[in-house]
Design a protein around this motif. Structure first.
Motif, PDB file in Angstrom:
ATOM      1  N   ARG A 167       0.863  -1.184   0.000  1.00  0.00           N
ATOM      2  CA  ARG A 167       0.000   0.000   0.000  1.00  0.00           C
ATOM      3  C   ARG A 167       0.894   1.226   0.000  1.00  0.00           C
ATOM      4  O   ARG A 167       1.744   1.365   0.871  1.00  0.00           O
ATOM      5  CB  ARG A 167      -0.888   0.019   1.238  1.00  0.00           C
ATOM      6  N   ILE A 168       0.695   2.097  -0.988  1.00  0.00           N
ATOM      7  CA  ILE A 168       1.363   3.388  -0.977  1.00  0.00           C
ATOM      8  C   ILE A 168       0.494   4.304  -0.121  1.00  0.00           C
ATOM      9  O   ILE A 168      -0.697   4.461  -0.374  1.00  0.00           O
ATOM     10  CB  ILE A 168       1.518   3.976  -2.398  1.00  0.00           C
ATOM     11  N   ILE A 169       1.097   4.891   0.895  1.00  0.00           N
ATOM     12  CA  ILE A 169       0.372   5.788   1.793  1.00  0.00           C
ATOM     13  C   ILE A 169       0.396   7.181   1.177  1.00  0.00           C
ATOM     14  O   ILE A 169       1.460   7.790   1.042  1.00  0.00           O
ATOM     15  CB  ILE A 169       1.009   5.795   3.204  1.00  0.00           C
ATOM     16  N   LEU A 170      -0.763   7.663   0.803  1.00  0.00           N
ATOM     17  CA  LEU A 170      -0.877   8.976   0.174  1.00  0.00           C
ATOM     18  C   LEU A 170      -1.144  10.069   1.197  1.00  0.00           C
ATOM     19  O   LEU A 170      -0.697  11.199   1.043  1.00  0.00           O
ATOM     20  CB  LEU A 170      -1.984   8.963  -0.878  1.00  0.00           C
ATOM     21  N   SER A 171      -1.899   9.729   2.233  1.00  0.00           N
ATOM     22  CA  SER A 171      -2.192  10.651   3.332  1.00  0.00           C
ATOM     23  C   SER A 171      -2.627   9.802   4.513  1.00  0.00           C
ATOM     24  O   SER A 171      -2.675   8.579   4.421  1.00  0.00           O
ATOM     25  CB  SER A 171      -3.292  11.648   2.942  1.00  0.00           C
ATOM     26  N   GLU A 172      -2.963  10.447   5.610  1.00  0.00           N
ATOM     27  CA  GLU A 172      -3.346   9.706   6.818  1.00  0.00           C
ATOM     28  C   GLU A 172      -4.550   8.806   6.583  1.00  0.00           C
ATOM     29  O   GLU A 172      -4.673   7.751   7.186  1.00  0.00           O
ATOM     30  CB  GLU A 172      -3.639  10.691   7.947  1.00  0.00           C
ATOM     31  N   ASP A 173      -5.450   9.206   5.676  1.00  0.00           N
ATOM     32  CA  ASP A 173      -6.655   8.419   5.443  1.00  0.00           C
ATOM     33  C   ASP A 173      -6.815   7.951   4.003  1.00  0.00           C
ATOM     34  O   ASP A 173      -7.890   7.538   3.587  1.00  0.00           O
ATOM     35  CB  ASP A 173      -7.893   9.206   5.879  1.00  0.00           C
ATOM     36  N   GLN A 174      -5.737   7.978   3.217  1.00  0.00           N
ATOM     37  CA  GLN A 174      -5.824   7.563   1.824  1.00  0.00           C
ATOM     38  C   GLN A 174      -4.595   6.745   1.447  1.00  0.00           C
ATOM     39  O   GLN A 174      -3.452   7.141   1.709  1.00  0.00           O
ATOM     40  CB  GLN A 174      -5.940   8.794   0.927  1.00  0.00           C
ATOM     41  N   ALA A 175      -4.848   5.582   0.812  1.00  0.00           N
ATOM     42  CA  ALA A 175      -3.761   4.704   0.376  1.00  0.00           C
ATOM     43  C   ALA A 175      -4.141   4.065  -0.955  1.00  0.00           C
ATOM     44  O   ALA A 175      -5.322   4.010  -1.321  1.00  0.00           O
ATOM     45  CB  ALA A 175      -3.494   3.634   1.417  1.00  0.00           C
ATOM     46  N   LEU A 176      -3.145   3.596  -1.662  1.00  0.00           N
ATOM     47  CA  LEU A 176      -3.333   2.969  -2.960  1.00  0.00           C
ATOM     48  C   LEU A 176      -2.661   1.600  -2.930  1.00  0.00           C
ATOM     49  O   LEU A 176      -1.474   1.498  -2.595  1.00  0.00           O
ATOM     50  CB  LEU A 176      -2.704   3.857  -4.042  1.00  0.00           C
ATOM     51  N   ASP A 177      -3.396   0.545  -3.275  1.00  0.00           N
ATOM     52  CA  ASP A 177      -2.829  -0.802  -3.319  1.00  0.00           C
ATOM     53  C   ASP A 177      -2.048  -0.992  -4.610  1.00  0.00           C
ATOM     54  O   ASP A 177      -2.529  -0.633  -5.694  1.00  0.00           O
ATOM     55  CB  ASP A 177      -3.937  -1.853  -3.243  1.00  0.00           C
ATOM     56  N   ILE A 178      -0.851  -1.547  -4.487  1.00  0.00           N
ATOM     57  CA  ILE A 178      -0.010  -1.813  -5.653  1.00  0.00           C
ATOM     58  C   ILE A 178       0.735  -3.130  -5.471  1.00  0.00           C
ATOM     59  O   ILE A 178       1.040  -3.527  -4.348  1.00  0.00           O
ATOM     60  CB  ILE A 178       1.033  -0.688  -5.893  1.00  0.00           C
ATOM     61  N   PRO A 179       1.068  -3.807  -6.569  1.00  0.00           N
ATOM     62  CA  PRO A 179       1.892  -5.014  -6.461  1.00  0.00           C
ATOM     63  C   PRO A 179       3.379  -4.635  -6.470  1.00  0.00           C
ATOM     64  O   PRO A 179       3.786  -3.703  -7.167  1.00  0.00           O
ATOM     65  CB  PRO A 179       1.515  -5.801  -7.715  1.00  0.00           C
ATOM     66  N   VAL A 180       4.147  -5.359  -5.672  1.00  0.00           N
ATOM     67  CA  VAL A 180       5.601  -5.194  -5.648  1.00  0.00           C
ATOM     68  C   VAL A 180       6.237  -6.575  -5.613  1.00  0.00           C
ATOM     69  O   VAL A 180       5.574  -7.575  -5.347  1.00  0.00           O
ATOM     70  CB  VAL A 180       6.093  -4.360  -4.429  1.00  0.00           C
ATOM     71  N   ARG A 181       7.535  -6.600  -5.868  1.00  0.00           N
ATOM     72  CA  ARG A 181       8.281  -7.854  -5.791  1.00  0.00           C
ATOM     73  C   ARG A 181       9.584  -7.588  -5.054  1.00  0.00           C
ATOM     74  O   ARG A 181      10.312  -6.645  -5.370  1.00  0.00           O
ATOM     75  CB  ARG A 181       8.566  -8.373  -7.197  1.00  0.00           C
ATOM     76  N   PHE A 182       9.854  -8.408  -4.036  1.00  0.00           N
ATOM     77  CA  PHE A 182      11.163  -8.413  -3.396  1.00  0.00           C
ATOM     78  C   PHE A 182      11.974  -9.506  -4.067  1.00  0.00           C
ATOM     79  O   PHE A 182      11.470 -10.604  -4.308  1.00  0.00           O
ATOM     80  CB  PHE A 182      11.061  -8.739  -1.897  1.00  0.00           C
ATOM     81  N   GLY A 183      13.235  -9.224  -4.343  1.00  0.00           N
ATOM     82  CA  GLY A 183      14.106 -10.220  -4.932  1.00  0.00           C
ATOM     83  C   GLY A 183      15.446 -10.253  -4.210  1.00  0.00           C
ATOM     84  O   GLY A 183      15.889  -9.254  -3.628  1.00  0.00           O
ATOM     85  N   TYR A 184      16.066 -11.415  -4.250  1.00  0.00           N
ATOM     86  CA  TYR A 184      17.388 -11.597  -3.652  1.00  0.00           C
ATOM     87  C   TYR A 184      18.171 -12.527  -4.554  1.00  0.00           C
ATOM     88  O   TYR A 184      17.647 -13.542  -5.024  1.00  0.00           O
ATOM     89  CB  TYR A 184      17.270 -12.192  -2.250  1.00  0.00           C
ATOM     90  N   ARG A 185      19.440 -12.188  -4.816  1.00  0.00           N
ATOM     91  CA  ARG A 185      20.315 -13.007  -5.649  1.00  0.00           C
ATOM     92  C   ARG A 185      21.551 -13.394  -4.855  1.00  0.00           C
ATOM     93  O   ARG A 185      22.185 -12.540  -4.232  1.00  0.00           O
ATOM     94  CB  ARG A 185      20.742 -12.232  -6.893  1.00  0.00           C
ATOM     95  N   GLY A 186      21.911 -14.653  -4.936  1.00  0.00           N
ATOM     96  CA  GLY A 186      23.098 -15.132  -4.251  1.00  0.00           C
ATOM     97  C   GLY A 186      24.383 -14.517  -4.761  1.00  0.00           C
ATOM     98  O   GLY A 186      25.370 -14.450  -4.035  1.00  0.00           O
ATOM     99  N   ASP A 187      24.386 -14.031  -6.018  1.00  0.00           N
ATOM    100  CA  ASP A 187      25.592 -13.409  -6.550  1.00  0.00           C
ATOM    101  C   ASP A 187      25.702 -11.929  -6.169  1.00  0.00           C
ATOM    102  O   ASP A 187      26.653 -11.258  -6.530  1.00  0.00           O
ATOM    103  CB  ASP A 187      25.694 -13.594  -8.070  1.00  0.00           C
ATOM    104  N   ASP A 188      24.733 -11.423  -5.439  1.00  0.00           N
ATOM    105  CA  ASP A 188      24.746 -10.058  -4.895  1.00  0.00           C
ATOM    106  C   ASP A 188      24.269 -10.163  -3.446  1.00  0.00           C
ATOM    107  O   ASP A 188      23.183  -9.694  -3.099  1.00  0.00           O
ATOM    108  CB  ASP A 188      23.835  -9.155  -5.735  1.00  0.00           C
ATOM    109  N   PRO A 189      25.063 -10.819  -2.598  1.00  0.00           N
ATOM    110  CA  PRO A 189      24.574 -11.299  -1.303  1.00  0.00           C
ATOM    111  C   PRO A 189      24.235 -10.241  -0.263  1.00  0.00           C
ATOM    112  O   PRO A 189      23.557 -10.552   0.718  1.00  0.00           O
ATOM    113  CB  PRO A 189      25.720 -12.186  -0.807  1.00  0.00           C
ATOM    114  N   PHE A 190      24.673  -9.026  -0.444  1.00  0.00           N
ATOM    115  CA  PHE A 190      24.408  -8.009   0.576  1.00  0.00           C
ATOM    116  C   PHE A 190      23.115  -7.230   0.326  1.00  0.00           C
ATOM    117  O   PHE A 190      22.702  -6.448   1.173  1.00  0.00           O
ATOM    118  CB  PHE A 190      25.583  -7.019   0.660  1.00  0.00           C
ATOM    119  N   ALA A 191      22.489  -7.408  -0.836  1.00  0.00           N
ATOM    120  CA  ALA A 191      21.371  -6.538  -1.220  1.00  0.00           C
ATOM    121  C   ALA A 191      20.089  -7.305  -1.484  1.00  0.00           C
ATOM    122  O   ALA A 191      20.102  -8.467  -1.873  1.00  0.00           O
ATOM    123  CB  ALA A 191      21.747  -5.754  -2.472  1.00  0.00           C
TER     124      ALA A 191
END
Length: 151
Positions: free
Chosen positions: A26-50
């Motif tokens: 949810r992107i928080i637009l204001s105290e009483d307004q938000a927008l639902d959005i899809p996101v993806r978290f990713g992790y790669r073993g060849d970039d182990p710190f991020a």
């Protein structure tokens, strides 16, 4: 590690060396307004710190944000981050059950709420299965990195 923001598509990943999770944020637009959005978290073993947080769908223009896996881990337990990425754990006393992430870029800031349990489970079961916490430095070919810096 400073946050890196890019809009480019991710590099191809060899099977078994990466993990990702799709989440409803949810992107928080204001105290009483938000927008639902899809996101993806990713992790790669060849970039182990991020880890990478990629905006999908209508919010894809926000691009992909790369930041420290340690920052995400710390932010699940206590307020963390001082720069472009800041993370706050859920705060039941204020009625906020979600993980809150603030991303600051040259075009402004985005405040997100993410499902805490899903992020925590993915971090523990998926990313740490690829590269256990505390062993990130072992996954880097330091000779190659040093050669790249001195060439």
């Amino acid at each position: 590690m400073p946050a890196q923001h890019s809009v480019s598509s991710p590099r191809p990943r060899p099977e078994g060396t990466s993990t990702e999770i799709h989440l409803d944020a949810r992107i928080i637009l204001s105290e009483d307004q938000a927008l639902d959005i899809p996101v993806r978290f990713g992790y790669r073993g060849d970039d182990p710190f991020a880890v990478a947080l990629e905006f999908l769908g209508p919010a894809a223009a926000a691009g992909t944000w790369r930041f420290s896996r340690e920052l995400l881990r710390d932010g699940l337990r206590k307020p963390a981050g001082l720069g472009d990425v800041r993370i706050w754990p859920p705060c039941p006393c204020h009625g906020r059950p979600h993980l809150r992430v603030m991303l600051k870029g040259s075009d402004g800031s985005i405040l997100l709420d993410l499902p805490t349990r899903q992020v925590r489970r993915w971090l523990r079961r998926e990313s740490y299965a690829l590269v256990p916490h505390g062993t990130e430095g072992n996954a880097i070919d330091w000779d190659t990195e040093l050669h790249g810096l001195t060439s």
